[in-house]
Enzyme design. Structure first.
Site, PDB file in Angstrom:
ATOM      1  N   HIS A  60       0.952  -1.311  -0.533  1.00 28.40           N
ATOM      2  CA  HIS A  60       0.009  -0.441  -0.144  1.00 28.40           C
ATOM      3  C   HIS A  60       0.882   1.269  -0.022  1.00 28.40           C
ATOM      4  O   HIS A  60       0.086   2.230  -0.290  1.00 28.40           O
ATOM      5  CB  HIS A  60      -0.819  -0.112   1.078  1.00 28.40           C
ATOM      6  CG  HIS A  60      -0.350   0.451   2.921  1.00 28.40           C
ATOM      7  ND1 HIS A  60       0.072  -0.335   3.219  1.00 28.40           N
ATOM      8  CD2 HIS A  60      -0.344   1.451   3.016  1.00 28.40           C
ATOM      9  CE1 HIS A  60       0.137  -0.025   4.263  1.00 28.40           C
ATOM     10  NE2 HIS A  60       0.541   1.320   4.275  1.00 28.40           N
TER      11      HIS A  60
ATOM     12  N   ASP B  39       0.528  -7.585   1.412  1.00 25.08           N
ATOM     13  CA  ASP B  39       0.547  -5.669   1.984  1.00 25.08           C
ATOM     14  C   ASP B  39       2.261  -6.148   2.322  1.00 25.08           C
ATOM     15  O   ASP B  39       2.780  -5.719   2.919  1.00 25.08           O
ATOM     16  CB  ASP B  39      -0.044  -5.232   3.051  1.00 25.08           C
ATOM     17  CG  ASP B  39       0.490  -3.795   2.754  1.00 25.08           C
ATOM     18  OD1 ASP B  39       0.517  -3.842   1.870  1.00 25.08           O
ATOM     19  OD2 ASP B  39      -0.251  -3.496   4.080  1.00 25.08           O
TER      20      ASP B  39
ATOM     21  N   SER C 181       4.635   2.700   7.975  1.00 22.90           N
ATOM     22  CA  SER C 181       4.288   1.313   7.171  1.00 22.90           C
ATOM     23  C   SER C 181       5.576   0.968   6.309  1.00 22.90           C
ATOM     24  O   SER C 181       5.790   2.171   5.875  1.00 22.90           O
ATOM     25  CB  SER C 181       2.733   2.082   5.978  1.00 22.90           C
ATOM     26  OG  SER C 181       1.651   1.904   6.960  1.00 22.90           O
TER      27      SER C 181
END
Length: 313
Positions: A58, A88, A167
Site C-alpha cells: 500500500h 501487503d 508503514s
C-alpha cells in the site's frame, strides 16, 4: 550519557536503533491515478546487499518508482520490482548505493510480552524509533485486491507507537533482526506488522524473481471448529475447518466438497485454521491434484480437488 549508565531496556532499544536506523529508508512514491497526481510516503528496509528493499504494497500503490532517502542524508532512485496487495508486501530496488542489509529474523518464534522495536520514517522524517512489546500473535489482517480477498496470517500485534509513514518500516527483536514489516496503525496504542516467516519469505522471493505472486484458488469459505472427541484422539489435534460456503463452479465444488464438510487434511497436511490451507495455495498447487480429507455425516471422505489460479484483480 555514557552507554554504561543506561538501564538494560534502554541499552537494547538504543542498540537496535543504532543498528537499523541507517538501513531503513524514507520512501517517496509519486502516484498517478484517476487523473490526479500526488505522492505516497512510507518506509522501507534494505534486506540484500545489492539494493533490494522491503516495504508495504500500500506504500508503493500503483507507483512504478520513486526516491529512497537514508538517515545519513543520501538518496537513491528506486524502481518497484513487485507488489502483492494480498500480503501487503512489496519489493523495490535502489538504483544507487545502499547501506548494508538488515538481518531478517523469524516471527514464528515471537512470544507475547517480548520486546520489539519499530524503526521507520513517519511523515518522511528518517530515524523514528519506538519500542513496546508483542501484544498478541496469530492475528489475521483482511486484505483485498480486486475481487480477491485474503487474510494475512499470523500478523504481529504490538503496542509500539506507529504513525503514518511508519508503514514499510522494520519491526525488530532485541538482536536487531527484522521480524515484521509495520503495516497498519490499528488504534491508539496498537500497531500491526506483517510477519517475516516461511510464508512471507516465499512471497518475497516470488516478488524478486517474477514481480508478482501466483496463488492457487480452491473456492471455499471455512471457519475453525472443534473435532469430535474420537477424531481429536485419532489425529492428535483439536480442530478442523468447517466449510461454510462453496463457490459455485469453483475447484472445490467440482471436486464435490459441500457446505458442512469438516476439513481434516489437505495435501497430506493437517488443517486447523484458514492459514493452514492458505499456506498450500501457492503456484505449485495450480492445476495439480490436491487430496482433501473431510468428515461428512460422521464418515471420513476423500476427495481430489484441482486448484485453479487466483485472479487477484
Amino acid at each position: 550519557m555514557e552507554s554504561g549508565e543506561l538501564d538494560a531496556y534502554s541499552r537494547v532499544v538504543s542498540g537496535v536503533a543504532a543498528e537499523l536506523t541507517p538501513k531503513v529508508a524514507s520512501l517517496r512514491v509519486p502516484q498517478r491515478g484517476n487523473g490526479r497526481g500526488g505522492e505516497s510516503l512510507g518506509s522501507a528496509v534494505v534486506f540484500t546487499g545489492d539494493g533490494f528493499l522491503l516495504t508495504n504494497a500500500h506504500v508503493v500503490g500503483r507507483g512504478q518508482g520513486g526516491t529512497a532517502q537514508f538517515s545519513d542524508g543520501t538518496s537513491a532512485p528506486f524502481t518497484v520490482v513487485g507488489a502483492d496487495a494480498l500480503s501487503d508486501l512489496a519489493v523495490v530496488r535502489a538504483g544507487g548505493p545502499t547501506p548494508p542489509p538488515a538481518e531478517l529474523g523469524e516471527a514464528d518464534n515471537l512470544v507475547v510480552g517480548q520486546l520489539v522495536v519499530a524503526v521507520g520514517s513517519p511523515l518522511g522524517l528518517a530515524g523514528s524509533v519506538t519500542a513496546g512489546v508483542v501484544s498478541a500473535v496469530g492475528r489475521s489482517l483482511p486484505t483485498r485486491s480486486g475481487a480477491a480477498a485474503r487474510l494475512v496470517e499470523d500478523v504481529i500485534q504490538t503496542d509500539a507507537a506507529l504513525n503514518p509513514g511508519n508503514s514499510g518500516g522494520a519491526l525488530a527483536d532485541a538482536h536487531s533482526r527484522v521480524v515484521g514489516i509495520n503495516t497498519a496503525v490499528a488504534g491508539v496504542g496498537l500497531g500491526l506488522a506483517v510477519p517475516v516467516n516461511a510464508t512471507t519469505r516465499r512471497i518475497i522471493s516470488a516478488l524478486m524473481q517474477h514481480g508478482r505472486v501466483r496463488r492457487a484458488y480452491l473456492g471455499i469459505v471455512s471457519t475453525p471448529e472443534p473435532l469430535p472427541a474420537a477424531l481429536q484422539e485419532r489425529f492428535a489435534r483439536k480442530s478442523g475447518l468447517r466449510v461454510a460456503e462453496v463457490v459455485a463452479d469453483g475447484p472445490a465444488a467440482r471436486a464435490g466438497l459441500r457446505v458442512g464438510d469438516l476439513l481434516i487434511s489437505a495435501g497430506g497436511q493437517p488443517v486447523q485454521k484458514a492459514q493452514d490451507l492458505q499456506r498450500l495455495m501457492f503456484s505449485e498447487a495450480i492445476g495439480r491434484p490436491l487430496a482433501i480429507t473431510v468428515m461428512r455425516n460422521g464418515a471420513l471422505v476423500d476427495v481430489i480437488a484441482q486448484p485453479s489460479e487466483l485472479v487477484a484483480a
